[in-house]
Design an enzyme around this catalytic site. Structure first.
Site, PDB file in Angstrom:
ATOM      1  CG  ASP A 131      -4.488  -0.686  -2.289  1.00  0.00           C
ATOM      2  OD1 ASP A 131      -4.846  -0.007  -1.419  1.00  0.00           O
ATOM      3  OD2 ASP A 131      -4.531  -0.868  -3.336  1.00  0.00           O
ATOM      4  CG  ASP A 138     -11.820  -0.230  -2.952  1.00  0.00           C
ATOM      5  OD1 ASP A 138     -11.380   0.904  -2.501  1.00  0.00           O
ATOM      6  OD2 ASP A 138     -11.336  -0.787  -3.467  1.00  0.00           O
ATOM      7  CG  LEU A 195      -7.345   4.715   1.311  1.00  0.00           C
ATOM      8  CD1 LEU A 195      -5.873   5.261   1.338  1.00  0.00           C
ATOM      9  CD2 LEU A 195      -7.383   3.288   0.953  1.00  0.00           C
TER      10      LEU A 195
END
Ligand code: NAG
Ligand code: NAG
Ligand code: NAG
Ligand code: NAG
Ligand code: NAG
Length: 411
Positions: free
Chosen positions: A219, A158, A194
């Site tokens: 998401d 992430d 992202l």
């Protein structure tokens, strides 16, 4: 009544772009990932059946083998955020929360491997994970080594809490190198684009060299509006995204939420069809211990999975929008073609979409003849057609017709 399809876009052919050379993700990854359904539920006292603890993954692994998921191709069982202890150990190593993972991650990975499945874990490029657990910044090599020792097969990395966005590129590349240097094949799932999009257009050539798939956009939520926003964002960036997808590296529009609470069955069919057309990783986030038979049959539909896993490995694209229908195509191996027609009008009943095969950008698939098979909403062999044929599809609001066209040489 004839609606002529206004074709706006021709699927671009792939420029050969260099790929992360770890031999993995030659077709889009398939498996299960806990996040959308189970989030950061750590309350095992009050909600033992749904909290993030080792039993959740063991039970999911058991069901995946027993109920045909592995056989259908769903191979990876993946942990998302909220598995670690809040502190690293005395040697600086990540450790699992001892209450929720009393056997440790290595034992859990062994269990999952013993079922013939692969095991995925989660970490973060920055100083903390999105939920506030220890991040890997400054520990990439150590964490990569730890994951390799535990027998990890996939890392979702992430992008929260990176001190400065200009470090994202170096962070993701350094972890990619660290994973490679462990000598273990570990599929590398990134969120670099992202997090970079907020500041500039990412360099997808660099991303493809570094990662096996990469999240580009927000998401996924358990709702049709979320699915639509992901799909529309992908369509509006397809000139950039489609050419960089191919064996070894894929755009990741996030998890399949089929089998949960928010999508009607037509909308579940639309997500499944579009994720196959987009050559997306098929990572389900749902409760496989308790899933309705229709959702299960859709997720295990061999014909849709065959489109997703097509060996040519080209991402499809939106070729037109007309009268509140979106039309997508994905080129398949051996000159085949998959088409998805989505009814975007959320009003009224089923509407007919007349498709003139000769108006498709890839009409050559039907010259001289093609064999047409409808996969969704129901399976139907539609027979042999030519460029002059018009096929009429009846599509429910927010539903999708998914069709394959196979070239026939002689007739
Ligand atoms: C590491 O990268 C090299 C090439 O850059 C590749 O040949 C090798 O297979 C990779 N090893 C692993 C474990 O991914
Ligand atoms: C990545 O590695 C390079 C070379 O070792 C180092 O200079 C840089 O600080 C590292 N960046 C991050 C974000 O880890
Ligand atoms: C992206 O990176 C590649 C090197 O991998 C470079 O050749 C190219 O110019 C970069 N593109 C942009 C737009 O900066
Ligand atoms: C068309 O495809 C169907 C489904 O795969 C197959 O059963 C049928 O034999 C094919 N027909 C021709 C003429 O190839
Ligand atoms: C399609 O229609 C055109 C014009 O009517 C005709 O010339 C052609 O032979 C037809 N092709 C097929 C395969 O039926």
């Amino acid at each position: 009544m004839m609606i002529s399809l206004l074709l706006l876009f021709v699927c671009v052919s792939v420029c050969p772009v260099q790929t992360l050379d770890n031999g993995l993700a030659m077709t889009p990854t398939m498996g299960w990932l806990h996040w959308e359904r189970f989030l950061c539920n750590t309350d095992c006292e009050n909600d033992p059946n749904n909290c993030i603890r080792e039993e959740l993954y063991m039970q999911m692994a058991d069901v995946m083998v027993k109920e045909g998921w592995l056989e259908a191709g769903y191979e990876y069982v993946c942990i998302d955020d909220c598995w670690p202890h809040h502190q690293r150990d005395a040697q600086g190593r990540l450790q699992a929360d001892p209450k929720r993972f009393p056997s440790g991650i290595k034992k859990l990975a062994d269990y999952i491997h013993s079922k013939g499945l692969k095991f995925g874990i989660y970490a973060d490029v920055g100083s903390m994970t999105c939920a506030g657990y220890p991040g890997s910044l400054g520990f990439y090599e150590q964490d990569a080594k730890t994951f390799a020792e535990w027998g990890v097969d996939l890392l979702k990395f992430d992008g929260c809490y990176m001190k400065d966005w200009t470090m994202l590129e170096a962070g993701y590349k350094n972890m990619s190198r660290a994973l490679n240097q462990t000598g273990r094949s570990i599929l590398y799932s990134c969120e670099w684009p992202l997090y970079e999009w907020q500041y500039r257009q990412p360099n997808y050539t660099e991303i493809r060299k570094t990662c096996n798939h990469w999240r580009n956009y927000a998401d996924v939520y358990d709702s049709w509006s979320s699915i639509q926003s992901i799909v529309d964002w992908t369509a509006s960036h397809q000139k950039l995204l489609v050419p960089v997808a191919g064996p070894g590296g894929w755009n990741d529009p996030d998890m399949l939420v089929i089998g949960n609470f928010g999508l009607s069955h037509d909308q579940q069919q639309s997500q499944m069809a579009l994720w196959a057309i987009m050559a997306a990783p098929l990572l389900m986030s749902n409760d496989l211990r308790d899933i309705c038979p229709k959702s299960k049959a859709l997720l295990q539909n061999r014909r849709i999975i065959a489109i997703s896993q097509d060996p040519l490995g080209r991402q499809g694209c939106q070729i037109g929008k007309v009268n509140s229908f979106d039309v997508w195509e994905r080129p398949l191996a051996k000159g085949g073609l998959a088409l998805a027609i989505v009814n975007r009008q959320e009003l009224g009943g089923p509407r007919g979409f007349p498709l003139v095969l000769g108006t498709l950008p890839s009409w050559q698939v039907c010259d001289p003849k093609c064999n047409v098979t409808q996969i969704l909403p129901t399976y139907q062999e539609l027979g042999v057609h030519s460029v002059n044929s018009t096929l009429l599809f009846k599509i429910n609001p927010s539903g999708t017709a998914l069709v394959t066209l196979t070239y026939i040489k002689e007739f």
